[in-house]
Design a protein around this motif. Structure first.
Motif, PDB file in Angstrom:
ATOM      1  N   ALA A 147     -37.515 -30.868 -20.453  1.00  0.00           N
ATOM      2  CA  ALA A 147     -37.393 -32.282 -20.832  1.00  0.00           C
ATOM      3  C   ALA A 147     -36.044 -32.580 -21.476  1.00  0.00           C
ATOM      4  O   ALA A 147     -35.591 -33.733 -21.494  1.00  0.00           O
ATOM      5  CB  ALA A 147     -38.519 -32.660 -21.790  1.00  0.00           C
ATOM      6  N   ASP A 148     -35.373 -31.533 -22.016  1.00  0.00           N
ATOM      7  CA  ASP A 148     -34.063 -31.720 -22.664  1.00  0.00           C
ATOM      8  C   ASP A 148     -32.908 -31.439 -21.717  1.00  0.00           C
ATOM      9  O   ASP A 148     -31.747 -31.456 -22.121  1.00  0.00           O
ATOM     10  CB  ASP A 148     -33.948 -30.790 -23.877  1.00  0.00           C
ATOM     11  CG  ASP A 148     -34.955 -31.143 -24.971  1.00  0.00           C
ATOM     12  OD1 ASP A 148     -35.141 -32.350 -25.223  1.00  0.00           O
ATOM     13  OD2 ASP A 148     -35.543 -30.215 -25.561  1.00  0.00           O
ATOM     14  N   ALA A 149     -33.214 -31.200 -20.412  1.00  0.00           N
ATOM     15  CA  ALA A 149     -32.184 -30.753 -19.468  1.00  0.00           C
ATOM     16  C   ALA A 149     -31.075 -31.780 -19.256  1.00  0.00           C
ATOM     17  O   ALA A 149     -29.939 -31.409 -18.959  1.00  0.00           O
ATOM     18  CB  ALA A 149     -32.811 -30.405 -18.125  1.00  0.00           C
ATOM     19  N   GLU A 150     -31.371 -33.036 -19.406  1.00  0.00           N
ATOM     20  CA  GLU A 150     -30.327 -34.057 -19.224  1.00  0.00           C
ATOM     21  C   GLU A 150     -29.625 -34.363 -20.538  1.00  0.00           C
ATOM     22  O   GLU A 150     -28.417 -34.593 -20.585  1.00  0.00           O
ATOM     23  CB  GLU A 150     -30.967 -35.336 -18.653  1.00  0.00           C
ATOM     24  CG  GLU A 150     -29.976 -36.436 -18.310  1.00  0.00           C
ATOM     25  CD  GLU A 150     -28.978 -36.042 -17.229  1.00  0.00           C
ATOM     26  OE1 GLU A 150     -27.857 -36.600 -17.227  1.00  0.00           O
ATOM     27  OE2 GLU A 150     -29.297 -35.154 -16.406  1.00  0.00           O
ATOM     28  N   ARG A 151     -30.377 -34.311 -21.636  1.00  0.00           N
ATOM     29  CA  ARG A 151     -29.833 -34.677 -22.953  1.00  0.00           C
ATOM     30  C   ARG A 151     -28.741 -33.725 -23.430  1.00  0.00           C
ATOM     31  O   ARG A 151     -27.830 -34.129 -24.155  1.00  0.00           O
ATOM     32  CB  ARG A 151     -30.983 -34.710 -23.969  1.00  0.00           C
ATOM     33  CG  ARG A 151     -30.647 -35.371 -25.278  1.00  0.00           C
ATOM     34  CD  ARG A 151     -31.921 -35.695 -26.030  1.00  0.00           C
ATOM     35  NE  ARG A 151     -32.650 -34.504 -26.433  1.00  0.00           N
ATOM     36  CZ  ARG A 151     -32.468 -33.888 -27.607  1.00  0.00           C
ATOM     37  NH1 ARG A 151     -31.575 -34.345 -28.475  1.00  0.00           N
ATOM     38  NH2 ARG A 151     -33.182 -32.827 -27.920  1.00  0.00           N
ATOM     39  N   ILE A 152     -28.787 -32.459 -22.988  1.00  0.00           N
ATOM     40  CA  ILE A 152     -27.828 -31.471 -23.486  1.00  0.00           C
ATOM     41  C   ILE A 152     -26.403 -31.768 -23.048  1.00  0.00           C
ATOM     42  O   ILE A 152     -25.441 -31.236 -23.624  1.00  0.00           O
ATOM     43  CB  ILE A 152     -28.206 -30.044 -23.045  1.00  0.00           C
ATOM     44  CG1 ILE A 152     -28.221 -29.949 -21.522  1.00  0.00           C
ATOM     45  CG2 ILE A 152     -29.531 -29.623 -23.642  1.00  0.00           C
ATOM     46  CD1 ILE A 152     -28.432 -28.549 -20.995  1.00  0.00           C
ATOM     47  N   PHE A 153     -26.247 -32.633 -22.042  1.00  0.00           N
ATOM     48  CA  PHE A 153     -24.896 -32.951 -21.567  1.00  0.00           C
ATOM     49  C   PHE A 153     -24.277 -34.133 -22.310  1.00  0.00           C
ATOM     50  O   PHE A 153     -23.135 -34.501 -22.040  1.00  0.00           O
ATOM     51  CB  PHE A 153     -24.931 -33.263 -20.061  1.00  0.00           C
ATOM     52  CG  PHE A 153     -25.253 -32.062 -19.212  1.00  0.00           C
ATOM     53  CD1 PHE A 153     -24.290 -31.095 -18.949  1.00  0.00           C
ATOM     54  CD2 PHE A 153     -26.525 -31.888 -18.689  1.00  0.00           C
ATOM     55  CE1 PHE A 153     -24.585 -29.990 -18.163  1.00  0.00           C
ATOM     56  CE2 PHE A 153     -26.831 -30.784 -17.909  1.00  0.00           C
ATOM     57  CZ  PHE A 153     -25.859 -29.837 -17.652  1.00  0.00           C
ATOM     58  N   ASN A 154     -25.040 -34.742 -23.239  1.00  0.00           N
ATOM     59  CA  ASN A 154     -24.497 -35.840 -24.044  1.00  0.00           C
ATOM     60  C   ASN A 154     -23.579 -35.305 -25.138  1.00  0.00           C
ATOM     61  O   ASN A 154     -23.801 -34.210 -25.676  1.00  0.00           O
ATOM     62  CB  ASN A 154     -25.624 -36.653 -24.679  1.00  0.00           C
ATOM     63  CG  ASN A 154     -26.492 -37.345 -23.641  1.00  0.00           C
ATOM     64  OD1 ASN A 154     -26.046 -37.618 -22.529  1.00  0.00           O
ATOM     65  ND2 ASN A 154     -27.736 -37.618 -24.006  1.00  0.00           N
ATOM     66  N   VAL A 155     -22.548 -36.073 -25.475  1.00  0.00           N
ATOM     67  CA  VAL A 155     -21.587 -35.656 -26.512  1.00  0.00           C
ATOM     68  C   VAL A 155     -22.297 -35.518 -27.855  1.00  0.00           C
ATOM     69  O   VAL A 155     -23.115 -36.376 -28.228  1.00  0.00           O
ATOM     70  CB  VAL A 155     -20.430 -36.673 -26.622  1.00  0.00           C
ATOM     71  CG1 VAL A 155     -19.417 -36.225 -27.691  1.00  0.00           C
ATOM     72  CG2 VAL A 155     -19.732 -36.831 -25.289  1.00  0.00           C
ATOM     73  N   PHE A 156     -22.012 -34.431 -28.567  1.00  0.00           N
ATOM     74  CA  PHE A 156     -22.525 -34.128 -29.916  1.00  0.00           C
ATOM     75  C   PHE A 156     -24.027 -33.818 -29.936  1.00  0.00           C
ATOM     76  O   PHE A 156     -24.627 -33.759 -31.015  1.00  0.00           O
ATOM     77  CB  PHE A 156     -22.247 -35.273 -30.908  1.00  0.00           C
ATOM     78  CG  PHE A 156     -20.792 -35.619 -31.046  1.00  0.00           C
ATOM     79  CD1 PHE A 156     -19.846 -34.628 -31.285  1.00  0.00           C
ATOM     80  CD2 PHE A 156     -20.361 -36.935 -30.935  1.00  0.00           C
ATOM     81  CE1 PHE A 156     -18.510 -34.956 -31.405  1.00  0.00           C
ATOM     82  CE2 PHE A 156     -19.027 -37.259 -31.051  1.00  0.00           C
ATOM     83  CZ  PHE A 156     -18.088 -36.265 -31.291  1.00  0.00           C
ATOM     84  N   GLU A 206     -31.663 -26.005 -15.241  1.00  0.00           N
ATOM     85  CA  GLU A 206     -33.093 -25.707 -15.109  1.00  0.00           C
ATOM     86  C   GLU A 206     -33.427 -24.584 -16.083  1.00  0.00           C
ATOM     87  O   GLU A 206     -32.733 -23.569 -16.108  1.00  0.00           O
ATOM     88  CB  GLU A 206     -33.415 -25.285 -13.669  1.00  0.00           C
ATOM     89  CG  GLU A 206     -33.158 -26.388 -12.660  1.00  0.00           C
ATOM     90  CD  GLU A 206     -33.358 -25.924 -11.223  1.00  0.00           C
ATOM     91  OE1 GLU A 206     -33.685 -24.725 -11.036  1.00  0.00           O
ATOM     92  OE2 GLU A 206     -33.201 -26.741 -10.292  1.00  0.00           O
ATOM     93  N   SER A 207     -34.473 -24.791 -16.883  1.00  0.00           N
ATOM     94  CA  SER A 207     -34.734 -23.811 -17.940  1.00  0.00           C
ATOM     95  C   SER A 207     -36.188 -23.815 -18.373  1.00  0.00           C
ATOM     96  O   SER A 207     -36.919 -24.792 -18.134  1.00  0.00           O
ATOM     97  CB  SER A 207     -33.829 -24.113 -19.148  1.00  0.00           C
ATOM     98  OG  SER A 207     -33.967 -23.131 -20.135  1.00  0.00           O
ATOM     99  N   LYS A 208     -36.594 -22.704 -18.985  1.00  0.00           N
ATOM    100  CA  LYS A 208     -37.883 -22.583 -19.649  1.00  0.00           C
ATOM    101  C   LYS A 208     -37.668 -21.812 -20.943  1.00  0.00           C
ATOM    102  O   LYS A 208     -36.885 -20.852 -20.968  1.00  0.00           O
ATOM    103  CB  LYS A 208     -38.884 -21.828 -18.768  1.00  0.00           C
ATOM    104  CG  LYS A 208     -39.477 -22.641 -17.642  1.00  0.00           C
ATOM    105  CD  LYS A 208     -40.552 -21.846 -16.923  1.00  0.00           C
ATOM    106  CE  LYS A 208     -41.168 -22.660 -15.792  1.00  0.00           C
ATOM    107  NZ  LYS A 208     -42.235 -21.884 -15.104  1.00  0.00           N
ATOM    108  N   PRO A 209     -38.334 -22.205 -22.024  1.00  0.00           N
ATOM    109  CA  PRO A 209     -38.178 -21.481 -23.286  1.00  0.00           C
ATOM    110  C   PRO A 209     -38.506 -19.999 -23.122  1.00  0.00           C
ATOM    111  O   PRO A 209     -39.550 -19.639 -22.579  1.00  0.00           O
ATOM    112  CB  PRO A 209     -39.170 -22.176 -24.218  1.00  0.00           C
ATOM    113  CG  PRO A 209     -39.348 -23.545 -23.643  1.00  0.00           C
ATOM    114  CD  PRO A 209     -39.238 -23.361 -22.170  1.00  0.00           C
ATOM    115  N   GLY A 210     -37.587 -19.138 -23.563  1.00  0.00           N
ATOM    116  CA  GLY A 210     -37.802 -17.699 -23.522  1.00  0.00           C
ATOM    117  C   GLY A 210     -37.523 -17.047 -22.177  1.00  0.00           C
ATOM    118  O   GLY A 210     -37.574 -15.823 -22.055  1.00  0.00           O
ATOM    119  N   GLU A 211     -37.209 -17.866 -21.130  1.00  0.00           N
ATOM    120  CA  GLU A 211     -36.998 -17.305 -19.785  1.00  0.00           C
ATOM    121  C   GLU A 211     -35.584 -17.508 -19.266  1.00  0.00           C
ATOM    122  O   GLU A 211     -35.290 -17.230 -18.108  1.00  0.00           O
ATOM    123  CB  GLU A 211     -37.999 -17.916 -18.801  1.00  0.00           C
ATOM    124  CG  GLU A 211     -39.436 -17.583 -19.138  1.00  0.00           C
ATOM    125  CD  GLU A 211     -40.401 -18.117 -18.091  1.00  0.00           C
ATOM    126  OE1 GLU A 211     -39.927 -18.470 -16.984  1.00  0.00           O
ATOM    127  OE2 GLU A 211     -41.608 -18.180 -18.374  1.00  0.00           O
TER     128      GLU A 211
END
Length: 520
Positions: free
Chosen positions: A462-471, A504-509
């Motif tokens: 769910a955070d895959a798009e947000r991580i590309f935002n500044v700061f 694309e990601s999963k916690p711990g994987e």
């Protein structure tokens, strides 16, 4: 030699001829019978047996009414009386028989002697039931077809070889506002607003051309002009021009809507260009401000760092443990500020786009990236696996920064209890092979899909798009250091190269960053 009396010879010959006639009539497939002037059967051939469903012996000598029934007598009595009056008749009638009501063609031939006396009637019966039913069905279909054309919602008209309107349906008359008298019988050119157009239509039709979606202007009774589309061809018989078959579709409102949309699109396009120029100017001003502000901030940070060190050295003997912690925190904050300013300067620089492009072999670029990250790689004891990478067209320094930030991100968010493994691979694909929402042009293009895969801590998709935002940071500074600008720079570099990047990601994987760049 015995000779016969001439009278006897004549009698025998007459009987012989009569016998021949009777045999011919008897074997005829057409039901044939003779009734006298008392309306009794005196003769019926073999065909009458099947037709009346009675044997010849049960017909001959019986009254007509007994064999045929009262209903048939009621239908045929006037015709029979006329024939018995000496009139030969040939007519059609609907007559009830044992096998049901049949449509028949009847021929009544009066038997008139030399004195003009009618002794009876010779009757020939032809069953035309199937023919009549077919005619009725054809008439029904013709009526339905005519009704369809008369009441069609599309205008229809026929024009003869001289251009005269010979027929028009209701829709055509309603479209133009004329009555049948005002329209049919007139030359079609009277109703066209553009004479060269109708002349061209008639000429092409006379050459047996078919007109498809031919645009024309028709003049209505009230003087208004309607935009129409005409589809037409000619009915020919034995090489002769019979009439045209023209379909007239009113497209006036459609053309008005198209003109309105065209004007609205032109105005919108003009406004978009103005807004784009304005936005571009503001973005440029913002980038210049960011660059200037970041650049101007570097000097105060450098002075804070310089004077902090001098002050620590001068007061070294007097500083207590708590004072030293304050100095450490001051220097740490100054370093973080310096890193943040450097990242902002880099982001501002990359946001200006690509000023120089060249052919970049990523197989040669990655060793330089690993050299810059050498200390981090050794510190984490990380394993970097690099498959064959493509050669692309772009800015070498920006692409180097992209991979340095991605590999650096994987190193930073690696697991503390396992060896970091980071693998880079590439596949050549079409844009349509991705799940991205691309344009038709992009879907048909070839791309290199480069993947940077790690076995780190991962994160929620769910955070895959947000991580590309500044700061944007998913973790606190106490857990993982950073400014939250690195992945924003990655996306900017991808966009500068007409590409895309997503995660694309999963916690711990672990996490896989995917970069889509146009193939050379």
């Amino acid at each position: 030699m015995q000779t016969r009396n001439p009278i006897t010879e004549a009698i025998l010959l007459s009987k012989s001829q009569e016998d021949i006639r009777n045999r011919l009539v008897d074997i005829s497939p057409i039901p044939t019978y003779y009734i006298d002037n008392e309306l009794c059967y005196q003769y019926a051939n073999k065909a009458c047996e099947g037709w009346l469903e009675l044997a010849q012996k049960d017909i001959i000598g019986k009254p007509f009414a007994e064999v045929m029934g009262a209903a048939a007598i009621e239908i045929l009595k006037d015709k029979i009386q006329s024939a018995l009056a000496g009139n030969a008749l040939d007519f059609e009638a609907e007559v009830p028989y044992k096998k049901g009501i049949r449509y028949v063609q009847l021929k009544y031939i009066p038997d008139i002697d030399n004195d003009g006396i009618v002794g009876g009637l010779m009757v020939l019966v032809s069953d035309i039931t199937e023919k009549r039913e077919m005619e009725v069905e054809l008439q029904k279909k013709a009526k339905e077809l005519q009704d369809y054309f008369d009441n069609a919602t599309v205008g229809l008209h026929w024009v003869d070889s001289n251009g005269i309107i010979v027929w028009a349906n209701k829709a055509e008359l309603q479209l133009l506002g004329y009555t049948e008298e005002e329209y049919i019988g007139h030359h079609i050119a009277e109703f066209h607003a553009d004479r060269p157009i109708i002349d061209d239509i008639l000429t092409r039709l006379s050459r047996n051309e078919t007109l498809n979606q031919y645009e024309a202007l028709l003049r209505c009774k009230d003087g208004t002009i309607r935009n129409v589309v005409i589809n037409s061809n000619v009915l020919w018989e034995d090489g002769n021009f019979v009439h045209t078959r023209c379909f007239t579709l009113d497209v006036t409102e459609k053309r008005k809507a198209e003109q309105f949309l065209s004007k609205a699109n032109a105005e919108l396009e003009h406004k978009v260009k103005e807004r784009t120029l304005e936005l571009s100017r503001k973005n440029e001003e913002l980038e210049q401000f960011t660059y200037a502000a970041s650049h101007d901030l570097k000097e105060p940070i450098r002075k804070i760092h310089f004077f902090t060190e001098r002050l620590r050295e001068r007061l070294a003997e007097k500083l207590q443990d708590e004072d030293l912690r304050y100095f450490d925190r001051l220097e740490t904050g100054a370093k973080r500020m310096g890193i943040l300013i450097d990242d902002l300067l880099m982001y501002s620089h990359i946001s200006r786009g690509v000023s120089h492009e060249e052919v970049v072999d990523l197989n040669k670029t990655l060793p330089m990236v690993l050299e810059d990250l050498e200390l981090s790689i050794e510190e984490k004891d990380a394993k970097i696996i690099i498959d064959a990478l493509p050669v692309i067209k772009g800015n070498r320094l920006q692409l180097q920064q992209l991979f340095e930030n991605l590999i650096g991100n994987s190193l930073k968010y690696s697991k503390s209890d396992s060896t970091p493994v980071i693998k880079l691979s590439s596949t050549r694909i079409k844009g349509s092979d991705t799940a991205l929402h691309l344009s038709e042009e992009e879907e048909s293009k070839a791309y290199h899909l480069i993947e940077v895969r790690d076995n780190g801590i991962g994160f929620e998709q769910a955070d895959a798009e947000r991580i590309f935002n500044v700061f944007t940071r998913l973790h606190g500074m106490a857990e993982y250091k950073g400014t939250g600008v690195g992945l924003s720079i990655v996306r900017k570099v991808a966009e500068n190269h007409n590409g895309y990047v997503w995660a694309e990601s999963k916690p711990g994987e672990g996490t896989t960053f995917k970069i889509l760049l146009p193939a050379v």
